[in-house]
Design a protein around this motif. Sequence first.
Motif, PDB file in Angstrom:
ATOM      1  N   PHE A 183      12.880  19.620   3.522  1.00 13.14           N
ATOM      2  CA  PHE A 183      13.367  19.779   2.158  1.00 13.14           C
ATOM      3  C   PHE A 183      14.030  18.502   1.664  1.00 13.14           C
ATOM      4  N   MET A 184      14.715  17.842   2.530  1.00  7.90           N
ATOM      5  CA  MET A 184      15.345  16.592   2.126  1.00  7.90           C
ATOM      6  C   MET A 184      14.289  15.558   1.752  1.00  7.90           C
ATOM      7  N   LEU A 185      13.238  15.540   2.490  1.00  7.26           N
ATOM      8  CA  LEU A 185      12.151  14.628   2.147  1.00  7.26           C
ATOM      9  C   LEU A 185      11.558  14.993   0.793  1.00  7.26           C
ATOM     10  N   TYR A 186      11.427  16.263   0.597  1.00  9.05           N
ATOM     11  CA  TYR A 186      10.894  16.726  -0.683  1.00  9.05           C
ATOM     12  C   TYR A 186      11.849  16.347  -1.812  1.00  9.05           C
ATOM     13  N   MET A 187      13.115  16.551  -1.589  1.00  5.97           N
ATOM     14  CA  MET A 187      14.091  16.206  -2.624  1.00  5.97           C
ATOM     15  C   MET A 187      14.067  14.723  -2.914  1.00  5.97           C
ATOM     16  N   LYS A 188      13.963  13.959  -1.874  1.00  8.56           N
ATOM     17  CA  LYS A 188      13.972  12.523  -2.049  1.00  8.56           C
ATOM     18  C   LYS A 188      12.786  12.083  -2.904  1.00  8.56           C
ATOM     19  N   GLU A 189      11.708  12.743  -2.704  1.00  9.46           N
ATOM     20  CA  GLU A 189      10.521  12.378  -3.448  1.00  9.46           C
ATOM     21  C   GLU A 189      10.576  12.861  -4.888  1.00  9.46           C
ATOM     22  N   MET A 190      11.111  14.023  -5.090  1.00  8.46           N
ATOM     23  CA  MET A 190      11.014  14.664  -6.390  1.00  8.46           C
ATOM     24  C   MET A 190      12.245  14.498  -7.261  1.00  8.46           C
ATOM     25  N   ARG A 191      13.303  14.017  -6.677  1.00  5.20           N
ATOM     26  CA  ARG A 191      14.541  13.970  -7.442  1.00  5.20           C
ATOM     27  C   ARG A 191      14.391  13.156  -8.718  1.00  5.20           C
ATOM     28  N   ALA A 192      13.824  11.990  -8.554  1.00  5.99           N
ATOM     29  CA  ALA A 192      13.731  11.110  -9.719  1.00  5.99           C
ATOM     30  C   ALA A 192      12.947  11.780 -10.833  1.00  5.99           C
ATOM     31  N   LYS A 193      11.939  12.493 -10.472  1.00  7.94           N
ATOM     32  CA  LYS A 193      11.116  13.149 -11.491  1.00  7.94           C
ATOM     33  C   LYS A 193      11.902  14.244 -12.190  1.00  7.94           C
ATOM     34  N   VAL A 194      12.645  14.981 -11.414  1.00  8.19           N
ATOM     35  CA  VAL A 194      13.426  16.055 -12.020  1.00  8.19           C
ATOM     36  C   VAL A 194      14.512  15.475 -12.907  1.00  8.19           C
ATOM     37  N   VAL A 195      15.106  14.407 -12.445  1.00 10.25           N
ATOM     38  CA  VAL A 195      16.144  13.765 -13.251  1.00 10.25           C
ATOM     39  C   VAL A 195      15.565  13.328 -14.593  1.00 10.25           C
ATOM     40  N   ALA A 196      14.420  12.702 -14.522  1.00  6.08           N
ATOM     41  CA  ALA A 196      13.812  12.229 -15.758  1.00  6.08           C
ATOM     42  C   ALA A 196      13.321  13.388 -16.608  1.00  6.08           C
ATOM     43  N   GLU A 197      12.805  14.343 -15.947  1.00  7.19           N
ATOM     44  CA  GLU A 197      12.199  15.470 -16.650  1.00  7.19           C
ATOM     45  C   GLU A 197      13.239  16.302 -17.364  1.00  7.19           C
ATOM     46  N   CYS A 198      14.326  16.490 -16.720  1.00  4.44           N
ATOM     47  CA  CYS A 198      15.347  17.382 -17.263  1.00  4.44           C
ATOM     48  C   CYS A 198      16.520  16.618 -17.841  1.00  4.44           C
ATOM     49  N   THR A 199      16.448  15.316 -17.808  1.00  2.91           N
ATOM     50  CA  THR A 199      17.567  14.497 -18.263  1.00  2.91           C
ATOM     51  C   THR A 199      18.867  14.949 -17.623  1.00  2.91           C
ATOM     52  N   LEU A 200      18.746  15.246 -16.380  1.00  5.69           N
ATOM     53  CA  LEU A 200      19.898  15.690 -15.613  1.00  5.69           C
ATOM     54  C   LEU A 200      20.342  14.582 -14.688  1.00  5.69           C
ATOM     55  N   LYS A 201      21.599  14.617 -14.376  1.00  3.03           N
ATOM     56  CA  LYS A 201      22.092  13.693 -13.370  1.00  3.03           C
ATOM     57  C   LYS A 201      22.888  14.416 -12.284  1.00  3.03           C
ATOM     58  N   GLU A 202      23.387  15.563 -12.619  1.00  2.00           N
ATOM     59  CA  GLU A 202      24.179  16.271 -11.622  1.00  2.00           C
ATOM     60  C   GLU A 202      23.296  16.697 -10.465  1.00  2.00           C
ATOM     61  N   SER A 203      23.609  16.174  -9.345  1.00  2.00           N
ATOM     62  CA  SER A 203      22.782  16.454  -8.190  1.00  2.00           C
ATOM     63  C   SER A 203      22.803  17.924  -7.821  1.00  2.00           C
ATOM     64  N   GLY A 223       0.808  -1.206   0.000  1.00  2.00           N
ATOM     65  CA  GLY A 223       0.000   0.000   0.000  1.00  2.00           C
ATOM     66  C   GLY A 223       0.834   1.245   0.000  1.00  2.00           C
ATOM     67  N   PHE A 224       2.089   1.081   0.303  1.00  2.00           N
ATOM     68  CA  PHE A 224       2.982   2.225   0.337  1.00  2.00           C
ATOM     69  C   PHE A 224       3.976   2.074  -0.785  1.00  2.00           C
ATOM     70  N   ARG A 225       3.532   2.378  -1.912  1.00  2.00           N
ATOM     71  CA  ARG A 225       4.420   2.268  -3.066  1.00  2.00           C
ATOM     72  C   ARG A 225       5.414   3.405  -3.039  1.00  2.00           C
ATOM     73  N   SER A 226       6.564   3.094  -3.442  1.00  2.00           N
ATOM     74  CA  SER A 226       7.584   4.124  -3.468  1.00  2.00           C
ATOM     75  C   SER A 226       8.096   4.339  -4.860  1.00  2.00           C
ATOM     76  N   PRO A 227       8.256   5.549  -5.238  1.00  2.00           N
ATOM     77  CA  PRO A 227       8.801   5.845  -6.553  1.00  2.00           C
ATOM     78  C   PRO A 227      10.304   5.895  -6.552  1.00  2.00           C
ATOM     79  N   TYR A 228      10.925   5.630  -5.447  1.00  3.88           N
ATOM     80  CA  TYR A 228      12.345   5.861  -5.365  1.00  3.88           C
ATOM     81  C   TYR A 228      13.139   4.604  -5.582  1.00  3.88           C
ATOM     82  N   PRO A 229      14.113   4.733  -6.434  1.00  4.23           N
ATOM     83  CA  PRO A 229      15.007   3.613  -6.604  1.00  4.23           C
ATOM     84  C   PRO A 229      15.928   3.479  -5.412  1.00  4.23           C
ATOM     85  N   THR A 230      16.322   2.309  -5.139  1.00  5.64           N
ATOM     86  CA  THR A 230      17.268   2.117  -4.050  1.00  5.64           C
ATOM     87  C   THR A 230      18.104   0.906  -4.338  1.00  5.64           C
ATOM     88  N   SER A 231      19.234   0.927  -3.783  1.00  3.39           N
ATOM     89  CA  SER A 231      20.090  -0.232  -3.901  1.00  3.39           C
ATOM     90  C   SER A 231      20.143  -0.971  -2.580  1.00  3.39           C
TER      91      SER A 231
END
Length: 450
Positions: A304-324, A208-216
């Motif tokens: 903010f860190m929580l926000y970044m954690k949630e949104m990072r993947a989207k921004v990466v995909a959206e902007c084709t960016l990888k530089e943190s 029920g708690f799906r996560s959009p975040y990749p993890t290793s």
Amino acid sequence: MPHAHSSSAASSGGDDLGSTDEIKVFKDEGDGEDEKRSSENLLEEKSSLIDWTESEEKSGEPYPGKLSVKSDLSPVFGKFEPHPAAGFNMGYLVAPYPYPNGGAHPLPVAMTGKMGLPAGGSLSLFCPGGDLGQPPPAHMGIPPPYQLDSKLAAGLARTPMYPFPGGTYPYPMLSPEMSQVAASWLTYGHHFDRHTPSMYPISSAASGFRSPYPTSLPISSSSLSSELYRFSPTLGGGLGLGLGPALVPPPPSKADLDSHHSRYARSLEKGNGGTPNDKPSESSANSNKEQTKKPHIKKPLNAFMLYMKEMRAKVVAECTLKESAAINQILGRRWHALGREEQAKYYELARRERQLHMQLYPDWSSRANTQRGKKRKRKQETTDGGNNLKKCRARFGLDQQNQWCKPCSPESSSVMVSGGLGLLRPEPATPLPAASLVGSPPREPTYVNL
DNA sequence: GGACCTTTGAAGGTC
DNA sequence: GACCTTCAAAGGTCC
């Protein structure tokens, strides 16, 4: 020794949502029983939330949990109740939750706002043309609700570290596939996140708690009970809020937590100078050796860190960016663009992270964490040109070279202006003269008055 | 391999 | 109380 969390939070006014009063409530109302409430109970309550979340998705019924919106904040802080906000999962909130002013936050909210998108769904604010293509607002941010008024009155703002000369963003524009992604976000509305495939080994019980975040980091009950277990918003602090891998583990068993807590308690006691029960024969060498073996308990993530954690993947995909660094700047702008209520959700989450962290590691302090940390970041600012070069370029950008310190000035040194730091923006067409540069720049304040 | 970059916020230390 | 420093996440870059 006073409790590091409560004492500091109370003295400093807390970080969010009127935490001073909340901490006070926490301490005053704590008759011992509530404060002793074990984490496994919390996790059990999370499980109930998980169950409810799944059922809610089917029925659309609101959360029938224990808490209702109250004008009194004490249940939330003092007793660590399973908060309806914990149902804030995968991009949608499932129930109202109390605010310091006693008001209820109507939910769900528009996900366009949550995503930093304009309410109308325009893509203009996406990073290619929006996030970075427009100058930062005069008021760069929406401070936590508890300090909003004061900060607004002070007119505080943060200067961006990554300037984008000419109001253009040099990174690749939205790719076709990412346009589709972005469009899909808008289409999916408040459940957008559920369409993001989870890369985590999430058990069906916690599905029920799906996560959009990749993890290793494979998370399992065994890993949770190991010495390697450390607090992380993705590991248990998240209350199933869908903000990262740490938020979606299967609840550890009671035995796991008991074992984990007891081991950590002993570990922390030793690390903090020992207890009366410590064996005096323990040599300092052994102590140091053990200390080095102790797992590093990281700080709870802030809003903010929580926000970044949630949104990072989207921004990466959206902007084709990888530089943190660049991504973080985008996220910083989006963070400021978030509505007050949207940000309040993350402040609430962060508060819960800290609360859980306090319960899991009552002896933990940021001080001890710093001293025992594995690494020590951010060397002190030096007078050498190389370091200041990075600082000045990063701090003021290439289009504001007039603010660089003298050693960093392209006119006073042979250092190449362009190149070197891969993260730096391209050189502006007409670099500003390095005039009126005297000495090193002052230590940059975090905020500047406008 | 580790420091650095970048962001905001929390926490603790210093004055 | 103001100010400063460090650390949380993240991954590319640099030494």
